[in-house]
Design an enzyme around this catalytic site. Structure first.
Site, PDB file in Angstrom:
ATOM      1  N   LYS A  22       0.987  -1.423  -0.176  1.00 40.95           N
ATOM      2  CA  LYS A  22      -0.443   0.153  -0.047  1.00 40.95           C
ATOM      3  C   LYS A  22       0.897   1.544  -0.251  1.00 40.95           C
ATOM      4  CE  LYS A  22      -1.687   1.490   3.913  1.00 40.95           C
ATOM      5  NZ  LYS A  22      -1.612   3.293   3.743  1.00 40.95           N
ATOM      6  N   ASN A  23       1.838   1.412   0.945  1.00 45.50           N
ATOM      7  CA  ASN A  23       2.406   2.710   1.033  1.00 45.50           C
ATOM      8  C   ASN A  23       3.382   2.641   0.087  1.00 45.50           C
ATOM      9  OD1 ASN A  23       1.385   3.165   3.699  1.00 45.50           O
ATOM     10  ND2 ASN A  23       2.822   2.342   5.004  1.00 45.50           N
ATOM     11  N   CYS A 116      -5.783   7.729   9.666  1.00 43.84           N
ATOM     12  CA  CYS A 116      -5.489   6.990  10.669  1.00 43.84           C
ATOM     13  C   CYS A 116      -5.718   8.232  11.421  1.00 43.84           C
ATOM     14  CB  CYS A 116      -4.786   5.714  10.259  1.00 43.84           C
ATOM     15  SG  CYS A 116      -5.512   4.164   9.580  1.00 43.84           S
ATOM     16  N   ARG A 121      -0.571  14.252  13.492  1.00 43.02           N
ATOM     17  CA  ARG A 121      -0.313  14.156  11.908  1.00 43.02           C
ATOM     18  C   ARG A 121       0.527  15.415  11.481  1.00 43.02           C
ATOM     19  NH1 ARG A 121      -1.838   8.116   9.533  1.00 43.02           N
ATOM     20  NH2 ARG A 121      -0.148   8.500   8.668  1.00 43.02           N
ATOM     21  N   ASP A 305       3.880   0.785  12.108  1.00 40.44           N
ATOM     22  CA  ASP A 305       2.782  -0.083  11.584  1.00 40.44           C
ATOM     23  C   ASP A 305       2.161  -1.212  11.766  1.00 40.44           C
ATOM     24  OD1 ASP A 305       1.783   2.160  10.105  1.00 40.44           O
ATOM     25  OD2 ASP A 305       2.541   1.845   8.353  1.00 40.44           O
ATOM     26  N   ARG A 397      -8.777  -0.654   3.852  1.00 38.39           N
ATOM     27  CA  ARG A 397      -8.373   0.432   3.550  1.00 38.39           C
ATOM     28  C   ARG A 397      -6.787  -0.432   3.015  1.00 38.39           C
ATOM     29  NH1 ARG A 397      -6.643   4.370   7.130  1.00 38.39           N
ATOM     30  NH2 ARG A 397      -4.782   4.980   5.279  1.00 38.39           N
TER      31      ARG A 397
HETATM   32  C1  UD1 Z   1       4.134   6.671   6.647  1.00 41.74           C
HETATM   33  C2  UD1 Z   1       3.245   5.765   5.965  1.00 41.74           C
HETATM   34  C3  UD1 Z   1       2.557   4.687   7.377  1.00 41.74           C
HETATM   35  C4  UD1 Z   1       3.363   5.214   8.449  1.00 41.74           C
HETATM   36  C5  UD1 Z   1       4.327   5.440   8.764  1.00 41.74           C
HETATM   37  C6  UD1 Z   1       5.704   5.450   9.349  1.00 41.74           C
HETATM   38  C7  UD1 Z   1       1.950   6.145   3.981  1.00 41.74           C
HETATM   39  C8  UD1 Z   1       0.610   6.334   3.194  1.00 41.74           C
HETATM   40  N1  UD1 Z   1       2.289   6.068   5.121  1.00 41.74           N
HETATM   41  O1  UD1 Z   1       2.737   7.400   7.262  1.00 41.74           O
HETATM   42  O2  UD1 Z   1       1.689   3.568   6.994  1.00 41.74           O
HETATM   43  O3  UD1 Z   1       3.227   4.196   9.755  1.00 41.74           O
HETATM   44  O4  UD1 Z   1       4.591   5.715   7.442  1.00 41.74           O
HETATM   45  O5  UD1 Z   1       6.381   5.004   9.104  1.00 41.74           O
HETATM   46  O6  UD1 Z   1       2.977   6.022   3.269  1.00 41.74           O
HETATM   47  N2  UD1 Z   1       5.829  14.506  11.035  1.00 41.74           N
HETATM   48  C9  UD1 Z   1       5.924  16.080  11.834  1.00 41.74           C
HETATM   49  N3  UD1 Z   1       5.392  16.485  10.186  1.00 41.74           N
HETATM   50  C10 UD1 Z   1       5.967  16.087   9.346  1.00 41.74           C
HETATM   51  C11 UD1 Z   1       5.842  14.858   8.745  1.00 41.74           C
HETATM   52  C12 UD1 Z   1       5.716  14.223  10.083  1.00 41.74           C
HETATM   53  O7  UD1 Z   1       5.685  15.695  12.619  1.00 41.74           O
HETATM   54  O8  UD1 Z   1       5.072  17.740   8.327  1.00 41.74           O
HETATM   55  C13 UD1 Z   1       5.733  13.550  12.297  1.00 41.74           C
HETATM   56  C14 UD1 Z   1       4.290  12.514  12.812  1.00 41.74           C
HETATM   57  O9  UD1 Z   1       3.506  13.767  12.659  1.00 41.74           O
HETATM   58  C15 UD1 Z   1       5.088  11.205  12.606  1.00 41.74           C
HETATM   59  C16 UD1 Z   1       6.340  11.537  12.088  1.00 41.74           C
HETATM   60  O10 UD1 Z   1       6.608  12.240  11.974  1.00 41.74           O
HETATM   61  O11 UD1 Z   1       4.970  11.781  14.212  1.00 41.74           O
HETATM   62  C17 UD1 Z   1       6.162   9.755  11.212  1.00 41.74           C
HETATM   63  O12 UD1 Z   1       5.824  10.335   9.844  1.00 41.74           O
HETATM   64  P1  UD1 Z   1       5.341   9.985   8.637  1.00 41.74           P
HETATM   65  O13 UD1 Z   1       6.904   9.216   8.682  1.00 41.74           O
HETATM   66  O14 UD1 Z   1       6.181  11.450   7.885  1.00 41.74           O
HETATM   67  O15 UD1 Z   1       4.642   9.756   8.460  1.00 41.74           O
HETATM   68  P2  UD1 Z   1       3.303   9.207   6.977  1.00 41.74           P
HETATM   69  O16 UD1 Z   1       4.482   9.610   5.718  1.00 41.74           O
HETATM   70  O17 UD1 Z   1       2.451  10.357   7.975  1.00 41.74           O
END
Ligand code: UD1
Length: 418
Positions: A22-23, A116, A121, A305, A397
């Site tokens: 998915k990711n 989710c 986030r 995850d 999902r």
């Molecule tokens: C992706 C994955 C999700 C997985 C996560 C962490 C996809 C579609 N989803 O989510 O399944 O759980 O990686 O492995 O690939 N953060 C900030 N600011 C930002 C961006 C992130 O503070 O601009 C924080 C987030 O709140 C979180 C951490 O960074 O605490 C990691 O998030 P991130 O790696 O960005 O996760 P996603 O890309 O949303």
């Protein structure tokens, strides 16, 4: 609304063909608008997140055709840079569209993304990185409006290795003028897959999988026919299910190095692990020792995850486990549901202390998020008696054909209309 009825206590035997990740797939959908030529993505899983991404592309004017598991995207006639809020709010991955819409149209308008409900986030790192590439960003009333005259390569450092922010930089920098150097990049295998996809379109990107990625902007990208990597989180979930229920489960399609820490933790539980090429096998007596500690970390650490599924496994193991969730603030929402099954779990802030009980029992359970829902299935498979898992929208999902894959392993379950 459908529900699952699961009769626990059946041992699981056999092999699971893991679907595409998915990711990995979701950012590829976003990347497809970077070219006016036709893009084919092979073996796209039938999960609602993928359908939602396809719908976003259609709203932008692209033609998206599903043939069997393959998806063809023709975005030659895409002309809009605005994603309807109903779709962005449904899917977190809509945020990737910022990078690719800016590359294609120099403009992007999206509502704050959803996904989710597992914590705040924020997307500040995404926006900060885009600003470094020359983008002006205006945020108001829940909308983000981005524009630029041209994208210019830059030196960018992320404060935290965010998966999404790393992918957005790739999508925004791939056709930018000059070189972009991204430091502090996330190292998840799905980022390597995005790099491979973009390079197959003619991009010049190197370093994904490490924490420095170098992107040399190119003038044009062509169409591509691509088979994405398989889903390490789906594979991990089935291995944990096999461990919880007892028996022998093999996954096909994921290389063990992409699940290193999970396999280590399963061995600690007392399972036997065998791995060869892209096959991983777990052998479990069903009687397990608890893991003393699990801490979620960015790759190659223990994946957030798989945290909920591991907690479900530990709930029925002997001894105590301390699980710390370092990525998302509210990723313990499944705990009250496991407690209905007799689990003994105490949550304090980012840590859950699990005191294993000899056997969980069946209960009526309400799923609240994707991986939390998978954890309830793990627990139900190992429990005594019948459980019902309500609200399958979350499982739909991210898990393709969950019921038939589990039935093939010998699980007793069925999906029924409520
Ligand atoms: C992706 C994955 C999700 C997985 C996560 C962490 C996809 C579609 N989803 O989510 O399944 O759980 O990686 O492995 O690939 N953060 C900030 N600011 C930002 C961006 C992130 O503070 O601009 C924080 C987030 O709140 C979180 C951490 O960074 O605490 C990691 O998030 P991130 O790696 O960005 O996760 P996603 O890309 O949303």
């Amino acid at each position: 609304m459908d529900k699952l009825l699961i009769t626990g206590g059946e041992r699981l035997f056999g092999s699971v063909k893991v679907s595409a990740a998915k990711n990995a797939v979701l950012p590829l959908f976003a990347a497809s608008v970077l070219t006016e030529e036709r893009v084919t993505i092979r073996g796209v899983p039938k999960i609602t997140d993928a359908l939602c991404m396809a719908q976003i592309l259609r709203e932008l004017g692209a033609e998206v055709t599903f043939t069997g598991g393959d998806v063809t995207i023709d975005s030659a006639s895409s002309c809009s840079h605005e994603i309807p809020p109903s779709l962005t709010r449904e899917l977190r991955s809509s945020v990737f569209m910022l990078g690719s819409l800016l590359t294609r149209f120099r403009r992007a308008l999206i509502a704050y993304p959803g996904g989710c409900d597992i914590g705040l986030r924020p997307i500040d790192m995404h926006l900060q990185a885009l600003r470094r590439l020359g983008v002006t960003i205006d945020e108001h009333d829940g909308y983000i409006f981005c524009k630029c005259d041209c994208l210019k390569g830059a030196d960018i450092s992320l404060d935290f290795p965010s998966v999404g922010a790393t992918e957005n930089v790739l999508l925004a920098a791939v056709k930018a003028e000059g070189r972009t150097v991204l430091r502090g990049a996330a190292r998840e295998p799905e980022i390597v897959d995005l790099q491979n996809f973009l390079n197959a379109m003619g991009a010049k990107i190197a370093g994904a999988g490490g924490d420095v990625i170098v992107i040399d902007g190119v003038k044009r990208l062509s169409g591509v026919d691509y088979t994405p990597m398989k889903d390490r989180i789906e594979a991990g979930t089935y291995l944990i299910m096999g461990a919880a229920a007892g028996g022998e489960v093999e996954t096909e399609g994921v290389f063990p190095e992409n699940l290193g820490l999970l396999l280590h933790k399963l061995r600690e539980n007392g399972c036997k692990i065998g791995a060869k090429n892209d096959k991983i096998r777990v052998e479990s007596s069903g009687k397990l020792r608890a893991n003393r500690r699990i801490e979620t970390m960015p790759f190659p650490g223990f994946p957030t995850d798989l945290q909920a599924q591991a907690a479900a496994l530990n709930s029925g193991a002997e001894g105590s486990a301390l699980i710390t969730e370092n990525l998302f603030e509210t990723r313990f929402k499944y705990v009250p549901e496991l407690k209905k099954m007799g689990a003994d779990i105490e949550v304090k802030g980012r840590t859950a202390l699990i005191r294993g009980v000899p056997r969980l029992h069946g209960a009526s359970l309400l799923a609240g998020d994707l991986r939390g829902a998978a954890a309830l299935v793990v627990a139900a498979l190992g429990a005594e008696g019948v459980s019902e898992v309500l609200d399958l929208t979350h499982l739909d999902r991210g898990y393709e054909d969950l019921v038939s894959k589990l039935k093939k392993l010998g699980a007793k379950l069925r999906r029924v209309r409520v």
